[in-house]
Design an enzyme around this catalytic site. Sequence first.
Site, PDB file in Angstrom:
ATOM      1  N   ASN A   8       3.548  11.815  43.565  1.00 28.27           N
ATOM      2  CA  ASN A   8       4.778  11.343  42.717  1.00 28.27           C
ATOM      3  C   ASN A   8       4.306   9.815  42.781  1.00 28.27           C
ATOM      4  O   ASN A   8       4.747   8.843  43.554  1.00 28.27           O
ATOM      5  CB  ASN A   8       6.178  11.455  43.529  1.00 28.27           C
ATOM      6  CG  ASN A   8       7.291  11.397  42.609  1.00 28.27           C
ATOM      7  OD1 ASN A   8       7.173  10.776  41.773  1.00 28.27           O
ATOM      8  ND2 ASN A   8       8.636  11.582  43.044  1.00 28.27           N
ATOM      9  N   ARG A  88       4.427  15.023  39.804  1.00 29.66           N
ATOM     10  CA  ARG A  88       5.467  15.110  39.188  1.00 29.66           C
ATOM     11  C   ARG A  88       5.250  14.120  37.927  1.00 29.66           C
ATOM     12  O   ARG A  88       4.787  13.143  38.093  1.00 29.66           O
ATOM     13  CB  ARG A  88       6.761  14.714  39.953  1.00 29.66           C
ATOM     14  CG  ARG A  88       7.984  14.512  39.221  1.00 29.66           C
ATOM     15  CD  ARG A  88       8.973  13.759  39.942  1.00 29.66           C
ATOM     16  NE  ARG A  88       9.972  13.507  39.452  1.00 29.66           N
ATOM     17  CZ  ARG A  88      11.039  12.658  39.480  1.00 29.66           C
ATOM     18  NH1 ARG A  88      10.748  11.561  40.264  1.00 29.66           N
ATOM     19  NH2 ARG A  88      12.026  12.721  38.806  1.00 29.66           N
ATOM     20  N   HIS A 177      15.041  15.004  35.840  1.00 27.36           N
ATOM     21  CA  HIS A 177      15.441  15.618  37.104  1.00 27.36           C
ATOM     22  C   HIS A 177      15.414  17.128  37.113  1.00 27.36           C
ATOM     23  O   HIS A 177      16.353  17.697  37.859  1.00 27.36           O
ATOM     24  CB  HIS A 177      16.919  15.036  37.666  1.00 27.36           C
ATOM     25  CG  HIS A 177      16.788  13.623  37.764  1.00 27.36           C
ATOM     26  ND1 HIS A 177      17.965  12.646  37.603  1.00 27.36           N
ATOM     27  CD2 HIS A 177      15.713  12.535  38.084  1.00 27.36           C
ATOM     28  CE1 HIS A 177      17.788  11.513  37.940  1.00 27.36           C
ATOM     29  NE2 HIS A 177      16.355  11.346  38.250  1.00 27.36           N
ATOM     30  N   ARG A 238      19.203   1.062  35.492  1.00 28.89           N
ATOM     31  CA  ARG A 238      19.428   1.470  34.339  1.00 28.89           C
ATOM     32  C   ARG A 238      20.765   1.671  33.751  1.00 28.89           C
ATOM     33  O   ARG A 238      21.804   2.061  34.577  1.00 28.89           O
ATOM     34  CB  ARG A 238      18.850   2.932  34.205  1.00 28.89           C
ATOM     35  CG  ARG A 238      17.429   3.158  34.101  1.00 28.89           C
ATOM     36  CD  ARG A 238      17.018   4.477  33.915  1.00 28.89           C
ATOM     37  NE  ARG A 238      16.427   5.004  35.123  1.00 28.89           N
ATOM     38  CZ  ARG A 238      15.848   6.172  35.501  1.00 28.89           C
ATOM     39  NH1 ARG A 238      15.870   6.913  34.462  1.00 28.89           N
ATOM     40  NH2 ARG A 238      15.528   6.234  36.590  1.00 28.89           N
ATOM     41  N   GLU A 378      12.729  18.418  45.747  1.00 28.63           N
ATOM     42  CA  GLU A 378      11.782  18.691  44.644  1.00 28.63           C
ATOM     43  C   GLU A 378      10.443  18.981  44.909  1.00 28.63           C
ATOM     44  O   GLU A 378       9.859  19.713  44.074  1.00 28.63           O
ATOM     45  CB  GLU A 378      11.774  17.326  43.758  1.00 28.63           C
ATOM     46  CG  GLU A 378      13.389  17.060  43.336  1.00 28.63           C
ATOM     47  CD  GLU A 378      13.403  15.698  42.797  1.00 28.63           C
ATOM     48  OE1 GLU A 378      13.396  15.483  41.564  1.00 28.63           O
ATOM     49  OE2 GLU A 378      13.407  14.689  43.646  1.00 28.63           O
TER      50      GLU A 378
END
Length: 390
Positions: A8, A88, A177, A238, A378
């Site tokens: 990742n 990912r 996500h 963000r 995940e």
Amino acid sequence: MPKILLMNAGSSSVKWKLFEITDESVVAKGLVERMLAPGSNFEIKYGDNVYQETVDNLSYEKAAEMIIEKLTALNITDLADIKCVGHRVVAGGQTFTKATKIDEDKLKEILALSDHAPLHNPMEAKYIELMQQVMPDTPQYAVFDSQFFTDMPEETAIFSLPYELTTKYGIRRYGEHGISHAYIAEKTAELLNQPLADLNLITLHLGSGSSVSAIKNGKAYNSSMGFTPLTGLTMGTRAGDVDPSIVPFLMKKLDKSAEEVLEIFNQKSGLLGLSGYSDDMRDIKANESDKRCRLALDVYLNKIVGYVGSYFAQLGRTDALIFAGGIGENNAWLRKDVCDRLACLGIELDETLNEANKEGIISTPNSKVKVMLVPTNEELAMVQQIKAQL
């Protein structure tokens, strides 16, 4: 024993885990952070052991080499046992709908989708290339964050633009996500002992990047993230939802390009921009007596409540509201605050269960909607998706 190595890659860090394929157990995990900076940190945890090393200005290329080198030097695994490397990737658009074995053409397609995730896809593509160089005979797979949302209905997936532009340029809500939201939904169905297809859920993945998903009859119905991961909730750096007219406004006022304004929205906004202090929720909460830190908290919470409330209305019936992600899983105060603000919907939190921070239902029996804490995983979801393609 055959294994899968998961990577990742971020802008200044790389996280990885090594899984046994058969029982899906974690053999080792590692983190490389502060890359290309003084005091880069290289860490591996395996069994009861921890290996750490500090390397100044560690490059991505050298980090990839060190990961593979230490796996053998520390007797964690033989490289021949690593049957594939999984990555990912944030944006797969409408092109990638499942875990995919990567060749030269597929890598080009991932790069071509960088407009949908300009901060993510280029770096993730780069790390696929690096691992191809370090392990040239080992297949590389990509699992896409967007794939859970590829079949959202048009009524929620598209924007109110001229339809010709939507179809010609693929402008739609891609969501992100998705690996996490899919895992959370499946785990929730398991915990409730009900078929996922029978459930309407609202899943909250709250972390440095945050998003909310509405899941109708087990399938993605809506997502707070849009064409890129910028929109939706207030996040660490963000901005979340912003009136697009602010872009040309700031271009004129600051004498900046559109790309430079978007950089502000992506990297200097959110909790960091509101508080002027930190992008880390722990820091913001610890300093909530500061006026701007308190403001950052209130904006963050209000955005969550706004999206959850609208999804309640869109779904018509909601079986469970689920908290996950680093912030959602580790902050009982946040779960309580959100649920208190949603009390008008008949939500009633059990404070003892909430404070216990354990997986499962954390609402009272009288609550009209179940509230749950479901830690996301995940990496395990990625392993399962890749195994299905082997």
